[in-house]
Design a protein around this motif. Structure first.
Motif, PDB file in Angstrom:
ATOM      1  N   ARG A  52      44.830  -0.170 -12.399  1.00  0.00           N
ATOM      2  CA  ARG A  52      45.606   0.438 -13.480  1.00  0.00           C
ATOM      3  C   ARG A  52      46.929  -0.293 -13.626  1.00  0.00           C
ATOM      4  O   ARG A  52      47.495  -0.773 -12.643  1.00  0.00           O
ATOM      5  N   GLY A  53      47.442  -0.349 -14.860  1.00  0.00           N
ATOM      6  CA  GLY A  53      48.752  -0.945 -15.076  1.00  0.00           C
ATOM      7  C   GLY A  53      48.742  -2.456 -14.931  1.00  0.00           C
ATOM      8  O   GLY A  53      47.713  -3.104 -15.095  1.00  0.00           O
ATOM      9  N   GLU A  54      49.907  -3.001 -14.581  1.00  0.00           N
ATOM     10  CA  GLU A  54      50.045  -4.453 -14.443  1.00  0.00           C
ATOM     11  C   GLU A  54      50.938  -4.786 -13.252  1.00  0.00           C
ATOM     12  O   GLU A  54      51.939  -4.111 -13.000  1.00  0.00           O
ATOM     13  N   GLY A  55      50.548  -5.835 -12.545  1.00  0.00           N
ATOM     14  CA  GLY A  55      51.370  -6.363 -11.472  1.00  0.00           C
ATOM     15  C   GLY A  55      51.755  -7.795 -11.785  1.00  0.00           C
ATOM     16  O   GLY A  55      51.162  -8.436 -12.664  1.00  0.00           O
ATOM     17  N   VAL A  56      52.748  -8.295 -11.084  1.00  0.00           N
ATOM     18  CA  VAL A  56      53.162  -9.683 -11.287  1.00  0.00           C
ATOM     19  C   VAL A  56      53.185 -10.385  -9.933  1.00  0.00           C
ATOM     20  O   VAL A  56      53.647  -9.841  -8.936  1.00  0.00           O
ATOM     21  N   VAL A  65      50.474 -12.561 -14.316  1.00  0.00           N
ATOM     22  CA  VAL A  65      50.393 -11.120 -14.566  1.00  0.00           C
ATOM     23  C   VAL A  65      48.948 -10.679 -14.350  1.00  0.00           C
ATOM     24  O   VAL A  65      48.034 -11.214 -14.992  1.00  0.00           O
ATOM     25  N   CYS A  66      48.754  -9.745 -13.413  1.00  0.00           N
ATOM     26  CA  CYS A  66      47.391  -9.274 -13.153  1.00  0.00           C
ATOM     27  C   CYS A  66      47.168  -7.927 -13.824  1.00  0.00           C
ATOM     28  O   CYS A  66      48.022  -7.036 -13.766  1.00  0.00           O
ATOM     29  N   ARG A  67      45.997  -7.825 -14.462  1.00  0.00           N
ATOM     30  CA  ARG A  67      45.635  -6.651 -15.253  1.00  0.00           C
ATOM     31  C   ARG A  67      44.366  -6.024 -14.688  1.00  0.00           C
ATOM     32  O   ARG A  67      43.687  -6.648 -13.859  1.00  0.00           O
ATOM     33  N   PRO A  68      44.031  -4.809 -15.108  1.00  0.00           N
ATOM     34  CA  PRO A  68      42.853  -4.132 -14.556  1.00  0.00           C
ATOM     35  C   PRO A  68      41.598  -5.017 -14.593  1.00  0.00           C
ATOM     36  O   PRO A  68      41.270  -5.604 -15.627  1.00  0.00           O
ATOM     37  N   GLY A  83      54.669  -7.419  -7.146  1.00  0.00           N
ATOM     38  CA  GLY A  83      55.044  -6.028  -7.357  1.00  0.00           C
ATOM     39  C   GLY A  83      54.702  -5.604  -8.776  1.00  0.00           C
ATOM     40  O   GLY A  83      54.053  -6.349  -9.525  1.00  0.00           O
ATOM     41  N   ARG A  84      55.172  -4.431  -9.161  1.00  0.00           N
ATOM     42  CA  ARG A  84      54.918  -3.916 -10.512  1.00  0.00           C
ATOM     43  C   ARG A  84      55.615  -4.792 -11.554  1.00  0.00           C
ATOM     44  O   ARG A  84      56.750  -5.213 -11.365  1.00  0.00           O
ATOM     45  N   HIS A  85      54.899  -5.054 -12.661  1.00  0.00           N
ATOM     46  CA  HIS A  85      55.494  -5.804 -13.760  1.00  0.00           C
ATOM     47  C   HIS A  85      56.572  -4.936 -14.417  1.00  0.00           C
ATOM     48  O   HIS A  85      56.375  -3.744 -14.635  1.00  0.00           O
TER      49      HIS A  85
END
Length: 283
Positions: A52-56, A65-68, A83-85
Motif C-alpha cells: 500500500r502507498g509509496e516508498g522511496v 519510488v516503489c509502488r504496490p 522510507g515513506r515517500h
C-alpha cells in the motif's frame, strides 16, 4: 549495558537469525515514519514488497519510488536508505530478512535498479499470489514451534522459484509436451546406472533421433548434456543440504564409481564434492 532491541521494526534489532519477516505499516507522522539508514547494509538478504502507498529508495544519489506490487531485493552489504515517500500518506511493505540456502544463488541474481538492489514486478494476475506468499512467510516466521522457521524458509524458496518460473514462462514458449515428459522421466531416473536415450524415447513415443532433435531445438542442449546438468545439480543439492556420504550422493545421481563421480563433479563445478560441501558449510 545497552538493552537489546526485540522489535525488528525499530532501529537496533540484531537480525541474528536465518529468517525474520514482518509487515511494516508506515503512516505519515506515526512512530514508524522514519528512514531506515544502514550505509553498510546487512549480513543477509532483505526482500521487500510494497502492498500500500509509496516508498522511496535512495542509493548513489539516485532514487526509486516503489509502488504496490514492486518487489526489491537487497543483497548483503547493499546500502539501505528507504522510507515513506513525502507525497504519500502511507507506505505498507512486507519484508523478509534471510540467509539463503547455498543452492539458491542463481535465483538471487536479479536485474537491478541501481548498485546491487534487485527489482521484480509480477504481472497483475500474479501480484496477489506473491503478496499471499509473503503473508504466509510472515505468519510462519512469527509462530512459535520447532518447525516454524523451516516452514518459512520453504515458503520463501517457493516464492523465489515462482519468480524464476514466471520469468522463464514469459521468455520461452511452452515446451513440447513430449520434451517435458522426457525431462520428467530423466529426472525420475537419475540414479539409473544403465541409461540410454532409447528408453526415454520409447517412454514418450518418439524415435531416439526425433527426441534428440526436439531436445536440442527446444532446450539448446543434447539429451545427455541435459541429464548430466541435472545429475550435478541434484548432487550439489544433496551435498549442501544433507550429510549423506559422498559415495552415496554419487550413486543417488547415477555414478557407481566414486572417483569417476568426483572427477565429473570437479569438471563441472571447479571443486571436488568434498570441497563444495566444505564451502557450503562456511557460508
Amino acid at each position: 549495558m545497552a538493552e537489546t532491541q526485540n522489535d525488528p521494526l525499530l532501529p537496533g534489532y540484531s537480525f541474528n537469525a536465518h529468517l525474520v519477516a514482518g509487515l511494516t505499516p508506515i503512516d505519515a507522522e506515526s512512530y514508524l515514519d522514519f528512514f531506515v539508514d544502514r550505509p553498510l547494509g546487512m549480513k543477509g538478504y532483505i526482500l521487500n514488497m510494497t502492498v500500500r502507498g509509496e516508498g522511496v529508495i535512495n542509493n548513489q544519489n539516485k532514487q526509486f519510488v516503489c509502488r504496490p506490487g514492486d518487489i526489491l531485493l537487497f543483497p548483503p552489504g547493499e546500502v539501505h536508505h528507504y522510507g515513506r515517500h513525502d507525497d504519500a500518506s502511507e507506505w505498507y511493505h512486507q519484508w523478509v530478512y534471510f540467509r539463503p540456502r547455498a543452492y539458491w544463488q542463481e535465483w538471487l541474481n536479479w536485474p537491478t535498479i541501481f548498485a546491487q538492489t534487485g527489482f521484480y514486478r509480477p504481472d497483475e494476475a500474479q501480484q496477489a499470489h506473491f503478496a499471499e506468499l509473503f503473508t504466509q512467510i510472515i505468519d510462519a516466521g512469527q509462530r512459535e514451534g520447532r518447525y516454524s522457521e523451516l516452514l518459512a524458509i520453504n515458503l520463501l524458496e517457493q516464492l523465489l522459484l515462482r519468480r524464476v518460473d514466471a520469468i522463464n514462462e514469459s521468455l520461452h514458449p511452452p515446451l513440447d509436451h513430449r520434451v517435458r515428459d522426457a525431462c520428467q522421466y530423466i529426472s525420475d531416473h537419475l540414479a539409473d546406472i544403465r541409461f540410454d536415450i532409447a528408453s526415454v524415447a520409447q517412454h514418450v513415443c518418439l524415435s531416439p533421433s526425433r527426441l534428440s532433435h526436439l531436445f536440442r531445438q527446444q532446450l539448446g542442449v543434447s539429451v545427455l548434456s541435459w541429464r548430466e546438468d541435472q545429475r550435478i545439480s541434484q548432487a550439489k543439492l544433496l551435498l549442501s543440504t544433507t550429510r549423506m556420504p559422498i559415495a552415496s550422493v554419487g550413486r543417488n545421481v547415477g555414478f557407481e564409481d566414486q572417483l569417476y563421480f568426483s572427477r565429473v563433479f570437479k569438471k563441472c563445478t571447479g571443486a571436488s564434492p568434498s570441497e563444495f560441501r566444505a564451502g557450503c558449510e562456511l557460508r
